[in-house]
Design an enzyme around this catalytic site. Structure first.
Site, mmCIF file in Angstrom:
data_model
loop_
_atom_site.group_PDB
_atom_site.id
_atom_site.type_symbol
_atom_site.label_atom_id
_atom_site.label_comp_id
_atom_site.label_asym_id
_atom_site.label_seq_id
_atom_site.Cartn_x
_atom_site.Cartn_y
_atom_site.Cartn_z
ATOM 1 N N ASP A 7 0.789 18.850 7.394
ATOM 2 C CA ASP A 7 2.074 19.545 7.307
ATOM 3 C C ASP A 7 2.804 19.297 8.621
ATOM 4 O OD1 ASP A 7 4.145 21.233 6.490
ATOM 5 O OD2 ASP A 7 3.147 23.011 7.292
ATOM 6 N N GLU A 67 3.499 15.857 3.819
ATOM 7 C CA GLU A 67 4.690 16.449 3.220
ATOM 8 C C GLU A 67 5.925 15.667 3.648
ATOM 9 O OE1 GLU A 67 5.832 20.918 2.413
ATOM 10 O OE2 GLU A 67 6.318 20.397 4.487
ATOM 11 N N ASP A 139 0.467 27.143 8.727
ATOM 12 C CA ASP A 139 0.641 25.687 8.704
ATOM 13 C C ASP A 139 -0.618 24.994 8.189
ATOM 14 O OD1 ASP A 139 3.362 25.519 9.916
ATOM 15 O OD2 ASP A 139 2.329 26.534 11.555
#
Length: 169
Positions: A7, A67, A139
């Site tokens: 992420d 991502e 996260d």
């Protein structure tokens, strides 16, 4: 197959590692790479690179999910996030690991079933799919969701490819 989800973030870059064996999925580790605000951008990126490289050296993932960046109203913030995302793409590439990229809504749809789920719902579903996992932060929870999404799509993609190959298509 060992999968890492990443992420991207300039301040907090989350990572999560899972193992898959057919339909069985197990948690390996999760965490967050941090960089200090107020530090020059180049040093922050170098620090994230070093930290994520250490994670790769320790856990040796075979594939990575990252991502995709979404563009928001703050152009400067989007550019900085893009630079952190560059680190998230560079480290797996340096390790010779294949990379899958996923939009935030696709990750949420895959893990939660709803493309506009909030962080609490994502973390809850990660805990449901990885019983006993202790999330080190939001996260890291998002990174595990990315790893789960990548594992699912890699598995179904490979199944489809194998079926098409058997069918002679």
């Amino acid at each position: 197959m060992r999968v890492i989800g990443i992420d991207p973030g300039l301040r907090n870059l989350g990572w999560g590692v899972i193992d898959t064996d057919g339909s069985r999925i197990s948690h390996v580790a999760n965490g967050t790479c941090h960089s200090s605000t107020g530090t020059p951008l180049g040093e922050r990126l170098l620090s994230l690179h070093a930290q994520l490289s250490d994670v790769f050296a320790l856990y040796a993932p075979e594939t990575a999910g990252v991502e995709q960046t979404f563009v928001n109203k703050d152009g400067a913030g989007t550019l900085k996030l893009g630079q952190a995302r560059g680190i998230a793409m560079l480290v797996p590439a340096q390790a010779g690991v294949s990379i899958g990229e996923y939009a935030p809504n696709k990750i949420k749809k895959t893990v939660v079933g709803v493309g506009h789920a909030d962080k609490t719902q994502v973390a809850h579903m990660v805990k449901m799919q990885l019983p006993g996992v202790i999330l080190t932060g939001p996260d890291a929870a998002d990174a595990l969701a990315i790893a789960l999404c990548h594992a699912f799509h890699a598995r179904t993609g490979n199944t489809l490819s194998a079926a098409l190959a058997r069918a002679g298509a």
